[in-house]
Every structure is written in structure tokens, then in C-alpha cells.
Design a protein around this motif. Structure first.
Motif, PDB file in Angstrom:
ATOM      1  N   CYS A  61       0.826  -1.309  -0.020  1.00  0.00           N
ATOM      2  CA  CYS A  61       0.015  -0.041   0.019  1.00  0.00           C
ATOM      3  C   CYS A  61       0.863   1.290  -0.129  1.00  0.00           C
ATOM      4  N   SER A  62       1.509   1.750  -1.163  1.00  0.00           N
ATOM      5  CA  SER A  62       2.249   2.613  -1.060  1.00  0.00           C
ATOM      6  C   SER A  62       1.881   4.068  -1.040  1.00  0.00           C
ATOM      7  N   SER A  63       0.452   4.413  -1.250  1.00  0.00           N
ATOM      8  CA  SER A  63       0.001   5.616  -1.151  1.00  0.00           C
ATOM      9  C   SER A  63      -0.573   5.910   0.581  1.00  0.00           C
ATOM     10  N   GLY A  64      -0.595   4.471   1.132  1.00  0.00           N
ATOM     11  CA  GLY A  64      -1.162   4.679   2.538  1.00  0.00           C
ATOM     12  C   GLY A  64      -2.361   4.574   2.551  1.00  0.00           C
ATOM     13  N   ALA A  65      -3.144   4.919   1.338  1.00  0.00           N
ATOM     14  CA  ALA A  65      -4.722   4.892   1.239  1.00  0.00           C
ATOM     15  C   ALA A  65      -5.210   3.397   1.305  1.00  0.00           C
ATOM     16  N   LEU A  66      -6.365   3.424   1.687  1.00  0.00           N
ATOM     17  CA  LEU A  66      -6.853   1.971   1.749  1.00  0.00           C
ATOM     18  C   LEU A  66      -7.324   1.533   0.560  1.00  0.00           C
ATOM     19  N   GLU A  67      -6.645   1.440  -0.494  1.00  0.00           N
ATOM     20  CA  GLU A  67      -7.149   1.139  -1.858  1.00  0.00           C
ATOM     21  C   GLU A  67      -7.353  -0.242  -1.838  1.00  0.00           C
ATOM     22  N   PRO A  68      -8.511  -0.793  -2.536  1.00  0.00           N
ATOM     23  CA  PRO A  68      -8.472  -2.295  -2.643  1.00  0.00           C
ATOM     24  C   PRO A  68      -7.437  -2.831  -3.667  1.00  0.00           C
ATOM     25  N   SER A  69      -6.595  -3.960  -3.465  1.00  0.00           N
ATOM     26  CA  SER A  69      -5.770  -4.633  -4.415  1.00  0.00           C
ATOM     27  C   SER A  69      -6.255  -4.430  -5.967  1.00  0.00           C
ATOM     28  N   HIS A  70      -5.660  -4.117  -6.779  1.00  0.00           N
ATOM     29  CA  HIS A  70      -5.887  -4.364  -8.265  1.00  0.00           C
ATOM     30  C   HIS A  70      -6.240  -5.784  -8.563  1.00  0.00           C
ATOM     31  N   VAL A  71      -5.396  -6.517  -8.080  1.00  0.00           N
ATOM     32  CA  VAL A  71      -5.600  -8.023  -8.535  1.00  0.00           C
ATOM     33  C   VAL A  71      -6.966  -8.665  -7.938  1.00  0.00           C
ATOM     34  N   LEU A  72      -7.248  -8.507  -6.726  1.00  0.00           N
ATOM     35  CA  LEU A  72      -8.575  -8.927  -6.241  1.00  0.00           C
ATOM     36  C   LEU A  72      -9.811  -8.252  -6.891  1.00  0.00           C
ATOM     37  N   MET A  73      -9.597  -6.780  -7.469  1.00  0.00           N
ATOM     38  CA  MET A  73     -10.573  -6.276  -8.038  1.00  0.00           C
ATOM     39  C   MET A  73     -10.776  -6.866  -9.746  1.00  0.00           C
ATOM     40  N   ALA A  74      -9.597  -6.923 -10.052  1.00  0.00           N
ATOM     41  CA  ALA A  74      -9.724  -7.756 -11.492  1.00  0.00           C
ATOM     42  C   ALA A  74     -10.261  -8.996 -11.366  1.00  0.00           C
ATOM     43  N   MET A  75     -10.296  -9.962 -10.374  1.00  0.00           N
ATOM     44  CA  MET A  75     -10.867 -10.840 -10.331  1.00  0.00           C
ATOM     45  C   MET A  75     -12.415 -11.047  -9.731  1.00  0.00           C
ATOM     46  N   GLY A  76     -12.908  -9.759  -9.722  1.00  0.00           N
ATOM     47  CA  GLY A  76     -14.274  -9.494  -9.556  1.00  0.00           C
ATOM     48  C   GLY A  76     -14.647  -9.388  -8.112  1.00  0.00           C
ATOM     49  N   LEU A  77     -13.817  -9.469  -7.003  1.00  0.00           N
ATOM     50  CA  LEU A  77     -14.091  -9.450  -5.639  1.00  0.00           C
ATOM     51  C   LEU A  77     -14.961  -8.118  -5.497  1.00  0.00           C
ATOM     52  N   PRO A  78     -15.758  -8.118  -4.540  1.00  0.00           N
ATOM     53  CA  PRO A  78     -16.664  -6.979  -4.200  1.00  0.00           C
ATOM     54  C   PRO A  78     -15.657  -6.203  -3.383  1.00  0.00           C
ATOM     55  N   HIS A  79     -15.624  -4.751  -3.125  1.00  0.00           N
ATOM     56  CA  HIS A  79     -14.718  -3.943  -2.457  1.00  0.00           C
ATOM     57  C   HIS A  79     -14.519  -4.465  -1.176  1.00  0.00           C
ATOM     58  N   GLY A  80     -15.625  -4.879  -0.438  1.00  0.00           N
ATOM     59  CA  GLY A  80     -15.558  -5.424   0.928  1.00  0.00           C
ATOM     60  C   GLY A  80     -14.822  -6.487   1.173  1.00  0.00           C
ATOM     61  N   LEU A  81     -14.960  -7.451   0.201  1.00  0.00           N
ATOM     62  CA  LEU A  81     -14.084  -8.757   0.188  1.00  0.00           C
ATOM     63  C   LEU A  81     -12.639  -8.392  -0.064  1.00  0.00           C
ATOM     64  N   ALA A  82     -12.389  -7.377  -1.001  1.00  0.00           N
ATOM     65  CA  ALA A  82     -11.285  -7.124  -1.575  1.00  0.00           C
ATOM     66  C   ALA A  82     -10.360  -6.392  -0.250  1.00  0.00           C
ATOM     67  N   ASN A  83     -11.047  -5.804   0.546  1.00  0.00           N
ATOM     68  CA  ASN A  83     -10.226  -5.111   1.442  1.00  0.00           C
ATOM     69  C   ASN A  83     -10.173  -5.860   2.544  1.00  0.00           C
ATOM     70  N   GLY A  84     -10.826  -7.008   2.775  1.00  0.00           N
ATOM     71  CA  GLY A  84     -10.746  -7.845   4.032  1.00  0.00           C
ATOM     72  C   GLY A  84      -9.833  -8.951   3.641  1.00  0.00           C
ATOM     73  N   ALA A  85      -9.020  -8.902   2.782  1.00  0.00           N
ATOM     74  CA  ALA A  85      -8.033  -9.950   2.209  1.00  0.00           C
ATOM     75  C   ALA A  85      -6.741  -9.600   2.813  1.00  0.00           C
ATOM     76  N   LEU A  86      -6.040 -11.107   3.534  1.00  0.00           N
ATOM     77  CA  LEU A  86      -5.048 -11.032   3.887  1.00  0.00           C
ATOM     78  C   LEU A  86      -4.147 -12.091   3.194  1.00  0.00           C
ATOM     79  N   ARG A  87      -2.853 -12.123   3.126  1.00  0.00           N
ATOM     80  CA  ARG A  87      -2.345 -13.061   2.594  1.00  0.00           C
ATOM     81  C   ARG A  87      -1.097 -13.719   3.547  1.00  0.00           C
ATOM     82  N   PHE A  88      -1.115 -14.898   3.842  1.00  0.00           N
ATOM     83  CA  PHE A  88      -0.115 -15.624   4.483  1.00  0.00           C
ATOM     84  C   PHE A  88       0.970 -16.465   3.478  1.00  0.00           C
TER      85      PHE A  88
END
Ligand SMILES: *Cc1c(COP(=O)(O)O)cnc(C)c1O
Length: 392
Positions: free
Chosen positions: A324-351
């Protein structure tokens, strides 16, 4: 208690063998490999040996490997260098889910007047080769498709993609930064013309990468200056980095037959446990065509950033997947491209698991994760609404 490091896709700890291989070149063997005297020739030989080893691990020839300062530089070089070498061609094809090293290089080229096609992906993050077939044009200068995505781990059908670019006589670049050292990579089997790799993603040091360039691929230099790398990448070599990268890759490739299934089992167990023990979760990325160590899960009603901070306080280190380079809570471009709604994209975590992780780490993570999610949801107005409505 020791930290629980689950962010190996961001970077990895330098392997002791890589560190040991590097030390002589930071101490006694400090000489400039371009100098003519004896000790400098020893340094030159070490670079050549590292080049041969790295080439061997991806089925390339030594003279097709060019050292760079990072994976990002290798990606930028492939794109900027390819269009500079074919001035009549004004079209580029890439995907909507590239790492920023490719994505932003393409945006920069767009600003300079190039026409860029961003191939879409399906819900699992896969590119459809038929879309590439439709997009290819006689004036396509280069195609760039990430081998395995850094956020969601999906591995692309590169053999099919390579067959199409070969038929169209268009150079194919792939960002293999997450792949090399983790899954087998063969540039000939996949018809790849250029490939970016980076040492710090496979237990080598930061600040050293390489671009594989198939012999005959038109590519202009990005950096001008000295005659290093056969005049194609100026700048005194990062000798310790190069030697450390080769040593790290030697270990990663030797251990792959054991590590790939072991880490895959950790991945599958964590995914299954989260889905079983934490309600309102959704796995992201392809269920099977995915990187061994990558787990990406969306937690409904929660901001991934908040959950990360909760985990951080308990010395557990993961990622939202997108830097998150901007510091803004922008949803991931990858998850958005996969068609996730904003809520689910913002709630994603990677382990992301690596060679140091064990089954015990999963027990520890789950003991931290379950109450953290519960606590955050208890504070979430969205969750409150959801519970009050009694929805399913
Ligand atoms: C880390 C990463 C890069 C950038 O590599 P650096 O060496 O950190 O510049 C590029 N692409 C992918 C897929 C990555 O994961």
C-alpha cells in the motif's frame, strides 16, 4: 516468544549458505571484476560461475542471463527495452494482475503514447489464452504475463500463452519473481523469451535480480555506461549479491523436491482450518494452480489492514498482499480484477510460507487469528448490521 514470520512472498531470510558464499566478496575478494589483475579475474570467474548455475536452473544458456539491481529493474528493462528495440511497434499486451513492476512500467509507456491491452482474468485469477489470441496484433512489441501472482498465487497457463506468442513472432516476457526457486521453471518448455527473477524471494539478498533474454530477442539497454554484462547493462556488478543469488538458488532447487510438497501441505492445511474455524471467509486465487506457500483469504466485515495490525501486536507478520504505497486503503488491483466486491477485497490477507515454517506455526497462527477476527468483528458496524438482520 519468537516472531511468527508468514510473509515470505514479501521477502525471505538470507540462507546461511548464501551468506557464507557472499562474505569473501565483501572482504578479501573486493576487486572490480572489470580490472585486469589476478584477484579481479578471480572475482570475474565467480560471476561467470554464478551465471552458469542460474542459467542451468531455468534451462537457459549462461550468455542469456543478465544481472540487474532488482526484479523491478528486470521487469522495466524487458518492457522499455523491447519497445525501444522495435520502434515501429506501438502495442503492448499485459494482464490486469501484474506486479507493479510491470503494471506501472506499462502505465508509463501508455503516457508515452503506446497502446496497452490489459488482459482480464477469471474469478480464480487465470488469464484465458483465447483472449491473448484475440489481442495479438502485427504491431505488438511485447507480451508480459506474470508466471505466478504475488498476491493470490495463481499460476498462469504459460505454455499455452508461449505457443501463441511464438506463432505471432512476438517476444514473451514473464515476471517469474515468485516462481523461480519455488516451482520448476523451464524457459524452453514454456516458449519464454524474457524472464525476471529476484534473489530475495528465494533466500538470497535484496537488491539483486536477473533478466533472462533468449538469444536473438530484440532488447535495447535500459542503463548506459560501462561495458558490463556484454554492454547490455552498465554498472559495476553487485558481486556479493550475484554470488549469493546463485548459492541461494542452488539450495532452493536442490531442496525443491522436498520443500514444494511440504510447503504445499502447510498452505492447504491453513486454508482448510481458516475456512472451517472462521465463518464468513472466502479463499482467493486458484484452488490448485497456485504457488506452494501462498494463502490468500478474505475475512468479511473486517479491514485487512486492521487485522494485520492486530497480528503485528502479537508478533505475527503477514500482508494484505498489495503493497500500500499511497497509505490509502485502496483495494488490491488483483482482487478487483478477479471481480471481488470492495468489502471482500479490503478484507483480504496473505499468509506466505517458506522453508523456516512448520506445522506448529499454523497452530500458533490459528490461536492468534481466531480471537483477533472475533474482536474486530465485535467492533464492526457492518457485522452488527449483518447479525441484526439475521442474514445467512
Ligand atoms: C517482489 C516482486 C517483484 C519485485 O522484485 P524486487 O527485486 O523486489 O524489485 C516483481 N514481481 C513480483 C511478482 C514480485 O513478487
Amino acid at each position: 516468544m519468537d516472531a511468527l514470520y508468514l510473509d515470505n512472498a514479501a521477502t525471505t531470510r538470507v540462507h546461511p549458505k548464501a551468506l557464507a558464499a557472499m562474505m569473501p566478496f565483501l572482504e578479501g575478494n573486493f576487486h572490480n571484476p572489470s580490472s585486469v589483475y589476478g584477484p579481479a579475474r578471480v572475482v570475474r570467474q565467480a560471476i561467470d560461475e554464478a551465471r552458469s548455475q542460474i542459467a542451468g536452473h531455468i534451462n537457459a544458456r549462461p550468455e542469456e542471463i543478465f544481472f540487474t539491481g532488482s526484479g523491478t529493474e528486470a521487469d522495466n528493462w524487458a518492457l522499455h527495452g523491447a519497445v525501444a528495440a522495435s520502434p515501429a511497434k506501438r502495442h503492448i499486451i499485459t494482464t490486469a494482475i501484474e506486479h507493479h513492476g510491470v503494471l506501472y512500467a506499462c502505465r508509463a509507456l501508455e503516457k508515452r503514447g503506446f497502446d496497452v491491452t490489459y488482459l482480464p482474468v477469471d474469478a480464480d485469477g487465470l488469464v484465458n489464452p483465447a483472449d491473448l489470441a484475440d489481442a495479438l496484433r502485427p504491431d505488438t512489441a511485447v507480451v508480459s504475463v506474470i508466471m505466478a501472482n504475488n498476491e493470490v498465487g495463481t499460476i498462469q497457463p504459460l505454455a499455452e500463452i508461449g505457443a501463441l506468442t511464438r506463432k505471432n513472432n512476438t517476444p514473451l516476457h514473464t515476471d517469474a519473481v515468485q516462481s523461480v526457486g519455488h516451482i520448476p521453471v523451464d524457459v524452453d518448455a514454456l516458449d519464454i523469451d524474457m524472464l525476471a527473477l529476484s534473489a530475495h524471494k528465494f533466500y538470497g539478498p535484496n537488491g539483486i535480480g536477473a533478466l533472462y533474454v533468449r538469444k536473438g530477442t530484440p532488447l535495447a539497454p535500459l542503463l548506459h555506461g560501462g561495458a558490463q554484462e556484454r554492454g547490455r547493462r552498465a554498472g559495476t556488478e553487485n558481486v556479493a549479491g550475484i554470488v549469493g543469488m546463485a548459492a541461494a538458488l542452488n539450495v532452493a532447487v536442490a531442496e525443491m523436491p522436498r520443500e514444494q510438497p511440504r510447503v504445499t501441505a502447510l498452505r492447504d492445511r491453513l486454508m482448510a482450518e481458516i475456512l472451517e474455524k472462521i465463518p464468513h471467509t472466502k479463499p482467493n486465487g486458484h484452488p490448485t494452480r497456485r504457488l506452494p506457500g501462498n494463502v490468500n483469504i478474505s475475512f468479511r466485515f473486517i479491514e485487512g489492514e486492521s487485522l494485520l495490525l492486530h497480528l503485528d501486536m502479537q508478533k505475527c507478520y503477514a500482508s494484505t498482499g498489495s503493497a500500500c504505497s499511497s497509505g490509502a486503503l485502496e483495494p488490491s488491483h488483483v482482487l478487483m480484477a478477479m471481480g471481488l466486491p470492495h468489502g471482500l477485497a479490503n478484507g483480504a490477507l496473505r499468509f506466505s510460507f517458506g522453508r523456516d515454517n512448520t506445522e506448529a506455526d499454523i497452530d500458533r497462527l490459528m490461536a492468534i487469528l481466531v480471537p483477533s477476527v472475533e474482536r474486530l468483528r465485535a467492533m464492526s458496524p457492518l457485522y452488527d448490521d449483518f447479525v441484526k438482520k439475521g442474514e445467512k
